[in-house]
Design an enzyme around this catalytic site. Structure first.
Site, PDB file in Angstrom:
ATOM      1  N   TYR A 106      -9.054   5.042   7.897  1.00 18.31           N
ATOM      2  CA  TYR A 106      -9.149   5.364   9.317  1.00 18.31           C
ATOM      3  C   TYR A 106     -10.215   6.448   9.433  1.00 18.31           C
ATOM      4  CZ  TYR A 106      -4.684   2.973  10.280  1.00 18.31           C
ATOM      5  OH  TYR A 106      -3.684   2.044  10.428  1.00 18.31           O
TER       6      TYR A 106
ATOM      7  N   TYR B 205       4.058   6.652  10.319  1.00 24.29           N
ATOM      8  CA  TYR B 205       3.275   5.470   9.942  1.00 24.29           C
ATOM      9  C   TYR B 205       4.147   4.425   9.232  1.00 24.29           C
ATOM     10  CZ  TYR B 205      -0.859   2.809   8.632  1.00 24.29           C
ATOM     11  OH  TYR B 205      -1.789   1.820   8.507  1.00 24.29           O
TER      12      TYR B 205
ATOM     13  N   PRO C 187      -3.543   0.063  19.182  1.00 26.29           N
ATOM     14  CA  PRO C 187      -3.294  -0.413  17.820  1.00 26.29           C
ATOM     15  C   PRO C 187      -3.439   0.643  16.707  1.00 26.29           C
ATOM     16  CG  PRO C 187      -5.403  -1.223  18.636  1.00 26.29           C
ATOM     17  CD  PRO C 187      -4.735  -0.548  19.787  1.00 26.29           C
TER      18      PRO C 187
ATOM     19  N   HIS D 248       0.843  -1.205   0.000  1.00 30.32           N
ATOM     20  CA  HIS D 248       0.000   0.000   0.000  1.00 30.32           C
ATOM     21  C   HIS D 248       0.873   1.247   0.000  1.00 30.32           C
ATOM     22  CE1 HIS D 248      -3.983  -1.827   1.698  1.00 30.32           C
ATOM     23  NE2 HIS D 248      -3.411  -2.623   0.824  1.00 30.32           N
TER      24      HIS D 248
ATOM     25  N   LYS E 166       1.707  -0.187  15.157  1.00 35.57           N
ATOM     26  CA  LYS E 166       3.136  -0.211  15.472  1.00 35.57           C
ATOM     27  C   LYS E 166       3.613  -1.436  16.259  1.00 35.57           C
ATOM     28  CE  LYS E 166       4.781   3.422  13.658  1.00 35.57           C
ATOM     29  NZ  LYS E 166       4.540   2.867  12.343  1.00 35.57           N
TER      30      LYS E 166
HETATM   31  P1  FAD Z   1       3.537 -11.871  21.230  1.00 36.79           P
HETATM   32  O1  FAD Z   1       3.085 -11.886  19.822  1.00 36.79           O
HETATM   33  O2  FAD Z   1       2.548 -11.606  22.297  1.00 36.79           O
HETATM   34  O3  FAD Z   1       4.247 -13.279  21.499  1.00 36.79           O
HETATM   35  C1  FAD Z   1       4.583 -13.722  22.790  1.00 36.79           C
HETATM   36  C2  FAD Z   1       4.590 -15.243  22.795  1.00 36.79           C
HETATM   37  O4  FAD Z   1       5.064 -15.695  24.070  1.00 36.79           O
HETATM   38  C3  FAD Z   1       3.191 -15.824  22.641  1.00 36.79           C
HETATM   39  O5  FAD Z   1       3.177 -16.783  21.602  1.00 36.79           O
HETATM   40  C4  FAD Z   1       2.881 -16.426  24.003  1.00 36.79           C
HETATM   41  O6  FAD Z   1       2.084 -17.605  23.919  1.00 36.79           O
HETATM   42  C5  FAD Z   1       4.271 -16.765  24.513  1.00 36.79           C
HETATM   43  N1  FAD Z   1       4.362 -16.817  25.986  1.00 36.79           N
HETATM   44  C6  FAD Z   1       3.764 -16.038  26.903  1.00 36.79           C
HETATM   45  N2  FAD Z   1       4.123 -16.384  28.141  1.00 36.79           N
HETATM   46  C7  FAD Z   1       4.998 -17.399  28.016  1.00 36.79           C
HETATM   47  C8  FAD Z   1       5.723 -18.181  28.944  1.00 36.79           C
HETATM   48  N3  FAD Z   1       5.630 -17.976  30.269  1.00 36.79           N
HETATM   49  N4  FAD Z   1       6.523 -19.167  28.471  1.00 36.79           N
HETATM   50  C9  FAD Z   1       6.637 -19.374  27.142  1.00 36.79           C
HETATM   51  N5  FAD Z   1       5.979 -18.667  26.205  1.00 36.79           N
HETATM   52  C10 FAD Z   1       5.161 -17.692  26.653  1.00 36.79           C
HETATM   53  N6  FAD Z   1       1.009  -4.497  15.551  1.00 36.79           N
HETATM   54  C11 FAD Z   1       1.427  -3.975  14.361  1.00 36.79           C
HETATM   55  O7  FAD Z   1       2.634  -3.750  14.190  1.00 36.79           O
HETATM   56  N7  FAD Z   1       0.573  -3.682  13.341  1.00 36.79           N
HETATM   57  C12 FAD Z   1      -0.747  -3.914  13.457  1.00 36.79           C
HETATM   58  O8  FAD Z   1      -1.481  -3.689  12.494  1.00 36.79           O
HETATM   59  C13 FAD Z   1      -1.237  -4.438  14.716  1.00 36.79           C
HETATM   60  N8  FAD Z   1      -2.533  -4.707  14.891  1.00 36.79           N
HETATM   61  C14 FAD Z   1      -2.942  -5.362  16.019  1.00 36.79           C
HETATM   62  C15 FAD Z   1      -4.247  -5.737  16.088  1.00 36.79           C
HETATM   63  C16 FAD Z   1      -4.669  -6.439  17.195  1.00 36.79           C
HETATM   64  C17 FAD Z   1      -6.082  -6.857  17.228  1.00 36.79           C
HETATM   65  C18 FAD Z   1      -3.786  -6.767  18.257  1.00 36.79           C
HETATM   66  C19 FAD Z   1      -4.248  -7.542  19.462  1.00 36.79           C
HETATM   67  C20 FAD Z   1      -2.470  -6.398  18.189  1.00 36.79           C
HETATM   68  C21 FAD Z   1      -2.038  -5.696  17.070  1.00 36.79           C
HETATM   69  N9  FAD Z   1      -0.702  -5.345  16.932  1.00 36.79           N
HETATM   70  C22 FAD Z   1      -0.292  -4.744  15.757  1.00 36.79           C
HETATM   71  C23 FAD Z   1       0.260  -5.659  17.987  1.00 36.79           C
HETATM   72  C24 FAD Z   1       1.054  -6.937  17.718  1.00 36.79           C
HETATM   73  O9  FAD Z   1       0.189  -8.019  17.476  1.00 36.79           O
HETATM   74  C25 FAD Z   1       1.980  -7.238  18.908  1.00 36.79           C
HETATM   75  O10 FAD Z   1       2.691  -6.066  19.232  1.00 36.79           O
HETATM   76  C26 FAD Z   1       2.982  -8.369  18.580  1.00 36.79           C
HETATM   77  O11 FAD Z   1       2.330  -9.610  18.572  1.00 36.79           O
HETATM   78  C27 FAD Z   1       4.137  -8.405  19.588  1.00 36.79           C
HETATM   79  O12 FAD Z   1       4.978  -9.490  19.317  1.00 36.79           O
HETATM   80  P2  FAD Z   1       5.797 -10.216  20.468  1.00 36.79           P
HETATM   81  O13 FAD Z   1       6.580 -11.282  19.782  1.00 36.79           O
HETATM   82  O14 FAD Z   1       6.514  -9.201  21.272  1.00 36.79           O
HETATM   83  O15 FAD Z   1       4.712 -10.819  21.459  1.00 36.79           O
HETATM   84  C1  DHB Z   2      -4.731  -3.407  11.265  1.00 39.30           C
HETATM   85  C2  DHB Z   2      -4.541  -3.194  12.614  1.00 39.30           C
HETATM   86  C3  DHB Z   2      -4.201  -1.930  13.030  1.00 39.30           C
HETATM   87  O1  DHB Z   2      -3.978  -1.703  14.327  1.00 39.30           O
HETATM   88  C4  DHB Z   2      -4.061  -0.872  12.136  1.00 39.30           C
HETATM   89  O2  DHB Z   2      -3.745   0.361  12.595  1.00 39.30           O
HETATM   90  C5  DHB Z   2      -4.243  -1.111  10.802  1.00 39.30           C
HETATM   91  C6  DHB Z   2      -4.583  -2.392  10.357  1.00 39.30           C
HETATM   92  C7  DHB Z   2      -5.094  -4.767  10.816  1.00 39.30           C
HETATM   93  O3  DHB Z   2      -5.269  -5.648  11.672  1.00 39.30           O
HETATM   94  O4  DHB Z   2      -5.242  -4.972   9.596  1.00 39.30           O
END
Ligand code: FAD
Ligand code: DHB
Length: 388
Positions: A200, A384, A292, A72, A296
């Site tokens: 948005y 962004y 969200p 995009h 980021k």
């Molecule tokens: P996580 O993905 O949370 O991974 C942590 C892992 O550790 C998990 O698999 C968990 O099961 C495991 N774990 C936990 N505790 C333990 C333990 N004690 N022992 C072993 N394993 C354990 N971010 C973006 O950049 N762009 C987006 O568009 C965006 N949209 C989002 C939309 C939604 C609906 C949500 C909920 C989040 C969104 N985010 C977005 C945020 C993004 O999903 C998270 O920031 C990202 O998953 C962080 O990655 P991580 O590897 O740090 O943690």
């Molecule tokens: C999505 C999630 C977001 O938080 C955002 O700002 C844009 C897109 C997504 O899940 O597609």
């Protein structure tokens, strides 16, 4: 078991770190509490910044993202009955890709397994020991047996609810946080995309977001009460809400389709600093959360492990701890910029129930400023796409 780097958590941060270390000839073991099918099916983020796309490509795990993700070059801001395009590429020279987080996870799990792992699923009772010494270890249970990994370093990539953050002594740790009086209601829909770019929308009934997952699956969100329950929302009620928040008089219509997933997401800003203590480093959601709106979270997690991989490359190549010692300070600079941007986008676009008429007019004026001033639009676009 003995390894160089013990990694807790197989989210984007843990898996990518393990893969980047492997490419540099550094051994690691990843421990994950959930099963492989579960982590590969959890619906979360969708937007990859330019730097994230480039890193996945350089690391040899970007093939499917380039083939199946949607590149995009702009986003739209909708308010006051009109839509306004922010041309990300014209303003910054960069772009974003919409490619689901669980597809990134599948690509990384496949790469780790191809390379021989080790990647242990369904571990429990994970406990960190001796992270303030040069012989840290991790104890856990796996397949009914107690196990221990001795490592040079332990990396907490276990998300916001993980156990690693608590191993940083409370005496040195400071937590910063803010919660928001709203959440996001998210749905997945079987339909063709309604828009070529993300929309948005700010509306008096609340924020709404049109995103996508593939040519046949769309991702839509709308601001809701965080304590609401998905069972209170029939499909009809959801569509009525989305139509009223998103449609103007310009003829654009939101495509409806079969809703096959509904969830409610809370919103918070959170930073725990420092992100390291002794031989423990935190990465991703274990150390920081953003609301969200700025897309980021996953990008920040990936930015952290990029720094860590460089620091370990330096440490194992020539024994220098310079980059390891400055990891927290280096990561937090970027983290706080993203915290600021995510807070700002959230404040700009959501409806605050307790806003005074003055505050509502100021918010509308700020939106007008963003779309009519090239300088303000550029600032939004740079943040962004992650152009800093
Ligand atoms: P996580 O993905 O949370 O991974 C942590 C892992 O550790 C998990 O698999 C968990 O099961 C495991 N774990 C936990 N505790 C333990 C333990 N004690 N022992 C072993 N394993 C354990 N971010 C973006 O950049 N762009 C987006 O568009 C965006 N949209 C989002 C939309 C939604 C609906 C949500 C909920 C989040 C969104 N985010 C977005 C945020 C993004 O999903 C998270 O920031 C990202 O998953 C962080 O990655 P991580 O590897 O740090 O943690
Ligand atoms: C999505 C999630 C977001 O938080 C955002 O700002 C844009 C897109 C997504 O899940 O597609």
């Amino acid at each position: 078991m003995r390894t160089q780097i013990a990694i807790i958590g197989a989210g984007p941060a843990g898996l990518l770190l393990s893969h980047l270390l492997h490419l540099q000839g550094i051994e690691s073991i990843v421990l994950e509490s959930r099963s492989r099918p579960e982590i590969e099916a959890t619906i979360r983020a969708g937007v990859l910044e330019q730097g994230t796309m480039d890193l996945l490509t350089e690391a040899g795990v970007g093939e499917r993202m380039r083939a199946e993700g949607a590149l995009h070059h702009g986003i739209e801001l909708a308010f006051g009955g009109r839509r306004h395009r922010i041309d990300l590429t014209e303003l910054t020279g960069k772009a974003i890709t919409v490619y689901p987080q669980h597809e990134v996870i599948k690509d990384l799990v496949a790469a780790r397994i191809d390379a021989g792992g080790p990647l242990l699923f369904e571990v429990s009772d994970v406990a960190l020991h001796g992270v303030d010494t040069d012989k840290p270890s991790v104890r856990f249970s796996h397949a009914g047996a107690e196990q221990i990994i001795e490592a040079d370093f332990v990396i907490g990539c276990d998300g916001f609810h993980g156990v690693s953050r608590a191993a940083i002594p409370a005496s040195v740790r400071q937590d910063y946080q803010r919660t928001y009086p709203f959440g996001w209601f998210g749905i997945l829909v079987e339909s063709a995309p309604s828009s070529e770019e993300l929309i948005y929308a700010h509306h008096e009934r609340g924020f709404a977001l049109v995103s996508t997952r593939s040519p046949t699956v769309q991702r839509l969100y709308f601001q809701c009460d965080p304590s609401d329950h998905v069972d209170n929302w029939s499909d009809d009620r959801i569509w009525n809400e989305l139509h009223s928040r998103l449609e103007n008089n310009d003829g654009w219509r939101l495509n409806e389709g079969k809703i096959f997933q509904k969830n409610i997401i809370g919103m918070r800003s959170f930073v725990s600093a420092p992100m390291q203590s002794g031989r423990l480093m935190l990465a991703g959601d274990a150390a920081h959360i953003v609301p969200p709106t700025g897309a980021k979270g996953m990008n920040l997690a990936i930015g952290d492990v990029k720094l860590l991989a460089r620091a370990f490359e330096q440490f194992y190549r020539d024994g220098s701890e310079d980059r390891l010692n400055s990891y927290s300070a280096d990561a937090l600079k970027r983290v706080w910029r993203a915290e600021y941007f995510s807070w700002w986008m959230t404040s700009l676009l959501h409806t605050f129930a307790d806003a005074t008429p003055f505050q509502r007019e100021i918010q509308r004026a700020e939106l007008e400023n963003v779309v009519s001033s090239r300088a303000m639009a550029t600032a939004l676009a740079e943040n962004y796409v992650g152009a800093f």
